[in-house]
Design an enzyme around this catalytic site. Structure first.
Site, short mmCIF file in Angstrom:
data_model
loop_
_atom_site.label_atom_id
_atom_site.label_comp_id
_atom_site.label_asym_id
_atom_site.label_seq_id
_atom_site.Cartn_x
_atom_site.Cartn_y
_atom_site.Cartn_z
N ASP A 54 109.62 55.04 76.32
CA ASP A 54 108.05 55.44 77.05
C ASP A 54 107.73 55.93 76.18
OD1 ASP A 54 106.02 55.82 78.60
OD2 ASP A 54 107.59 56.58 80.28
N TYR A 146 90.58 50.91 79.69
CA TYR A 146 91.30 50.45 77.75
C TYR A 146 90.07 50.43 77.55
CZ TYR A 146 92.54 46.48 75.88
OH TYR A 146 93.36 44.96 75.11
N LYS A 150 91.27 52.10 73.91
CA LYS A 150 91.00 51.52 72.54
C LYS A 150 90.33 51.98 71.56
CE LYS A 150 94.29 48.96 73.70
NZ LYS A 150 95.58 48.76 72.76
N THR A 181 98.80 36.08 75.36
CA THR A 181 99.67 36.31 76.37
C THR A 181 100.35 36.59 77.56
OG1 THR A 181 98.59 38.38 76.34
CG2 THR A 181 99.19 37.67 73.80
N THR A 184 97.09 38.37 79.35
CA THR A 184 96.09 37.61 79.31
C THR A 184 96.37 36.22 80.24
OG1 THR A 184 96.18 35.80 77.42
CG2 THR A 184 94.76 37.88 77.02
#
Length: 239
Positions: A54, A146, A150, A181, A184
């Site tokens: 984790d 997100y 990022k 992926t 997505t």
């Protein structure tokens, strides 16, 4: 082939998608590869080693790095790939979702670097590749946490690159565009179709195309590359 012979690599978030492709590519190039994810076990990796991790857990990082050093003696490559997404705009984002995304996407990257950098310094160098995103440099509506994390990964990588340059620890960020992926695949089709339509090459990327970039950054071919942003996005950010 064999561009990474003799090197030991740790890859986070390697259970599927981009992370799995990265682990497989490093292994194919000769690296002893330790693939990690939160799952308790993954017997499908074959010759690739597996460890439960984790990335937001400090003790977990210490355990995995200690185990890798005890068995293999050194760590030459760290790929911080693990990441999650919350789609809510900032005024709808809950504190729980904010903390979850930050813990995985940002704190996890910091913990990984903090744990391996001292060993890389002692052994005379290493390569760290942090997976950011095109959304670390540009924005769309929503997904506030997100975007924030990022973008943080982008600048954290630059800071670490400058801090440890003279100690031969190279740190670079890689910025994928829209990649096919499981992550997505779980998104609304309209979202996926929109991003692909805005990509100049007119298609989604594939995990192995991201993995090829990681292999380059991890290899000695990139010996003069640090603090850079490798964008693999079909031309999206060039617009």
């Amino acid at each position: 082939m064999n561009r990474l012979d003799g090197k030991v690599a740790i890859v986070t978030g390697a259970g599927r998608g981009i992370g799995r492709a990265i682990a497989e590519a490093l292994h194919a190039e000769g690296a002893t590869t330790i693939a990690t994810s939160r799952a308790s076990s993954d017997p499908t990796f074959g010759e690739i080693h597996y460890a439960q991790l984790d990335v937001a857990d400090e003790a977990d990082w210490r355990r995995v790095v200690t185990d890798v050093l005890e068995v293999h003696g050194h760590i030459d490559i760290l790929v911080n790939n693990a990441g999650i997404i919350a789609y809510e705009p900032l005024h709808e984002l809950t504190i729980e979702d904010w903390h979850n995304v930050v813990a995985t996407n940002q704190t996890g990257v910091w913990l990984g670097m903090r744990e391996v950098v001292p060993h890389m310094i002692t052994q005379g160098g290493g390569s760290i590749v942090n997976i950011s995103s095109i959304w670390g440099s540009a924005a769309v509506g929503g997904a506030h946490a997100y975007h924030a994390t990022k973008g943080a990964v982008r600048n954290m990588s630059k800071n670490a690159a400058i801090t440890y340059a003279t100690q031969k620890v190279r740190v670079n960020s890689l910025h994928p565009g829209f990649i096919e992926t499981p992550l997505t695949d779980s998104q609304a089709p309209a979202v996926n179709e929109y991003v692909v339509s805005q990509t100049p090459m007119g298609r989604a990327g594939r995990p192995h195309e991201i993995a090829a970039g990681v292999v380059f950054l991890a290899s000695d071919e990139a010996s003069f590359v640090t603090g850079s942003e490798l964008v693999i996005d079909g031309g999206y950010l060039a617009q």
